[in-house]
Write a protein that holds these residues in place. Structure first.
Motif, PDB file in Angstrom:
ATOM      1  N   CYS A 408      -9.100  22.049  40.172  1.00 29.43           N
ATOM      2  CA  CYS A 408     -10.404  22.500  40.663  1.00 29.43           C
ATOM      3  C   CYS A 408     -10.338  22.929  42.129  1.00 29.43           C
ATOM      4  O   CYS A 408     -11.006  23.889  42.533  1.00 29.43           O
ATOM      5  N   ALA A 409      -9.532  22.237  42.928  1.00 31.28           N
ATOM      6  CA  ALA A 409      -9.374  22.635  44.329  1.00 31.28           C
ATOM      7  C   ALA A 409      -8.779  24.030  44.412  1.00 31.28           C
ATOM      8  O   ALA A 409      -9.223  24.870  45.202  1.00 31.28           O
ATOM      9  N   ASN A 420     -13.243  17.846  51.167  1.00 27.21           N
ATOM     10  CA  ASN A 420     -13.733  18.714  50.095  1.00 27.21           C
ATOM     11  C   ASN A 420     -14.072  17.953  48.811  1.00 27.21           C
ATOM     12  O   ASN A 420     -14.186  18.557  47.740  1.00 27.21           O
ATOM     13  N   ARG A 421     -14.231  16.645  48.924  1.00 27.57           N
ATOM     14  CA  ARG A 421     -14.498  15.830  47.740  1.00 27.57           C
ATOM     15  C   ARG A 421     -15.753  16.288  46.999  1.00 27.57           C
ATOM     16  O   ARG A 421     -15.751  16.394  45.771  1.00 27.57           O
ATOM     17  N   ASP A 425     -15.857  17.288  43.131  1.00 30.04           N
ATOM     18  CA  ASP A 425     -16.573  16.392  42.215  1.00 30.04           C
ATOM     19  C   ASP A 425     -17.625  17.142  41.422  1.00 30.04           C
ATOM     20  O   ASP A 425     -17.783  16.947  40.207  1.00 30.04           O
ATOM     21  N   ASN A 426     -18.363  17.992  42.096  1.00 33.15           N
ATOM     22  CA  ASN A 426     -19.438  18.739  41.428  1.00 33.15           C
ATOM     23  C   ASN A 426     -18.899  19.656  40.347  1.00 33.15           C
ATOM     24  O   ASN A 426     -19.492  19.789  39.266  1.00 33.15           O
ATOM     25  N   ILE A 431     -17.795  20.935  34.601  1.00 32.66           N
ATOM     26  CA  ILE A 431     -16.842  21.199  33.517  1.00 32.66           C
ATOM     27  C   ILE A 431     -17.035  20.214  32.377  1.00 32.66           C
ATOM     28  O   ILE A 431     -17.012  20.589  31.193  1.00 32.66           O
ATOM     29  N   SER A 432     -17.247  18.945  32.713  1.00 36.26           N
ATOM     30  CA  SER A 432     -17.367  17.909  31.676  1.00 36.26           C
ATOM     31  C   SER A 432     -18.540  18.183  30.735  1.00 36.26           C
ATOM     32  O   SER A 432     -18.497  17.822  29.555  1.00 36.26           O
TER      33      SER A 432
END
Length: 485
Positions: A408-409, A420-421, A425-426, A431-432
């Motif tokens: 994702c990064a 950039n967490r 995370d978002n 995606i989930s």
């Protein structure tokens, strides 16, 4: 502009789709812009087929044809055509009157005659060689090569005819326009022509990946970064506008209403899906979580209810972009150089180089549509399992999954750091929410294929396996939110 003839140049200029009349290369009245566009086609063959070079016309080229246009074209064209060519970014011939039937021998003579129309310097059909890559009575993919003595290069293109019955599930107008738009931003090889039942497009040197390679620690960040670039640079509105223009020009009052987004595509597929054993069994075994509990309900009614539920839950949870929708391993191409270095072992310097000179290309845009970006990403992850449906290979959609965080990064063009967490995370949460939709989508697709495809593959079994992915995801989704991640 006046209505163009049946055959035409389809030109992307200043972001819009335009049409210029096409005449046979040897026609005495051929258009004065013919040489300009022919030279563009030749240069795209001679240059690298990764489409990294700019496509736009130079001032010198535009000026050189302006005088000839003004001498031979009607007044209302005199200013318009030079302007179109000055902002040129991609074009293809549209030759709707040419049909090449798929066959075991490839219909090579017909192919060569067509190529001679498209490429004016391929006039000697005897010098064109044709290699059968795939095909038969259902579809055909040919590698066509001509040795150009002037440049001392072997020029290659691919010719693909549409498979049997695929018009039921694939919008060929959309595929054509999407390819043009993607090429216009240098993210696809050139598309040289569309004929009555197929395409002629640029050949990318390299090889496609095996499904086991999608999780390669060198490759997956490059794939992610390329997909992020796609979603940023390929403007979905531009595709829709160009598609409307194409249909108005060539379909007129007979233009059919086509699906404009992923949800509409799936809804249309459900309407033509037969009662496939694999899907029927999967739906019956998951009655407890179905939206429609009626044991006598038709398969179409069951799936329509599930689609409505899905839309109500996730439709607005991910931004809509121009999605590829079919990023399986076979549609991801790596350069020959990278392939060789993967086998020999990459140095740290090599890895850094490829991060800034991404050698990944995506091919085959049959299923491109306006869709949530999380669907495109989730669909790609589902392809990690291969056609054997080994789901243990699919990365867990969890914020604690370091591989997914790295992926994702790279997609977001960020470093995987604490700073950039939040955006990482978002995206993982996004995606989930879509991890069940690819199985739903391809399960229905497989069910339709079981009734039209002549390929030796158990589509009914595959349809059941893919639909079961959806039910398994739904069980997890319906748990408490904190248990999802």
């Amino acid at each position: 502009m006046d209505s163009c003839p049946e055959s035409a140049y389809c030109l992307i200029s200043d972001g819009g789709l335009h049409f210029l009349p096409y005449r046979e290369p040897k026609h005495s009245l051929r258009s004065p812009y013919y040489s300009f566009l022919a030279n563009k086609t030749m240069s795209s063959l001679a240059a690298s087929t990764t489409a990294s070079q700019p496509n736009s016309g130079s001032d010198m080229e535009s000026q050189s044809i302006s005088s000839s246009i003004s001498e031979t074209m009607p007044d209302h064209h005199q200013l318009e055509i030079p302007s179109l060519l000055d902002t040129y970014s991609a074009h293809a011939l549209y030759l709707p009157g040419i049909y090449v039937e798929p066959s075991d021998n490839g219909n090579h003579d017909e192919i060569k005659k067509m190529l001679a129309k498209i490429f004016p310097h391929w006039e000697s059909e005897s010098l064109i060689s044709v290699k059968h890559l795939t095909g038969g009575i259902t579809n055909m993919l040919l590698e066509c090569t001509m040795y150009n003595k002037a440049t001392d290069l072997h020029e290659k293109v691919l010719v693909r005819t549409y498979g049997r019955g695929t018009g039921l599930i694939i919008d060929r107008d959309r595929e054509f326009v999407s390819h043009l738009v993607i090429n216009s931003v240098n993210l696809a090889p050139p598309i040289h022509a569309r004929f009555g039942n197929g395409l002629v497009y640029g050949f990318i040197e390299g090889r496609s990946l095996e499904y086991q390679e999608l999780s390669n620690q060198v490759l997956y960040p490059l794939i992610a970064a390329k997909l992020g670039q796609w979603h940023q640079q390929v403007q979905v509105d531009a595709i829709e506008e160009c598609l409307t223009t194409l249909r108005r020009e060539f379909r007129g009052a007979k233009s059919e209403t086509k699906s404009s987004d992923l949800w509409a595509v799936i809804s249309n597929w459900i309407q033509i899906l037969p009662e496939i054993e694999g899907i029927v069994k999967s739906c019956a075994s998951n009655l407890d979580i179905r939206e429609l509990k009626d044991t006598n309900a038709s398969l179409g009614s069951i799936l329509k209810a599930e689609l409505d539920w899905l839309r109500s839950e996730v439709e607005h949870k991910s931004p809509f972009v121009a999605c590829h929708c079919d990023l399986l391993s076979g549609n991801v191409i790596i350069s020959e150089e990278l392939s060789e270095k993967l086998e020999a072992g990459l140095s740290t310097a090599d890895v850094e180089y490829y991060r800034t000179h991404n050698p990944i290309s995506f091919i085959d845009y049959e299923y491109m549509i306006r869709a949530p970006r999380a669907f495109d990403i989730s669909n790609h992850f589902m392809e990690w399992q291969g056609f054997d449906c080994d789901r243990t290979r699919i990365p867990q959609a969890s914020k604690s999954n370091e591989l997914l965080r790295e992926w994702c990064a790279s997609y977001l063009w960020l470093e995987n750091t604490e700073k950039n967490r939040a955006p990482i995370d978002n995206l993982i949460t996004e995606i989930s929410l879509y991890y069940g939709l690819p199985g739903f989508y391809w399960g229905i697709w497989s069910g339709i294929q079981s009734g039209i495809s002549l390929i030796d593959f158990d589509y009914s079994w595959y349809a059941g396996e893919r639909i079961q992915e959806y039910w398994d995801w739904k069980r997890t989704f319906k748990k408490a939110p904190e248990e999802r991640s």
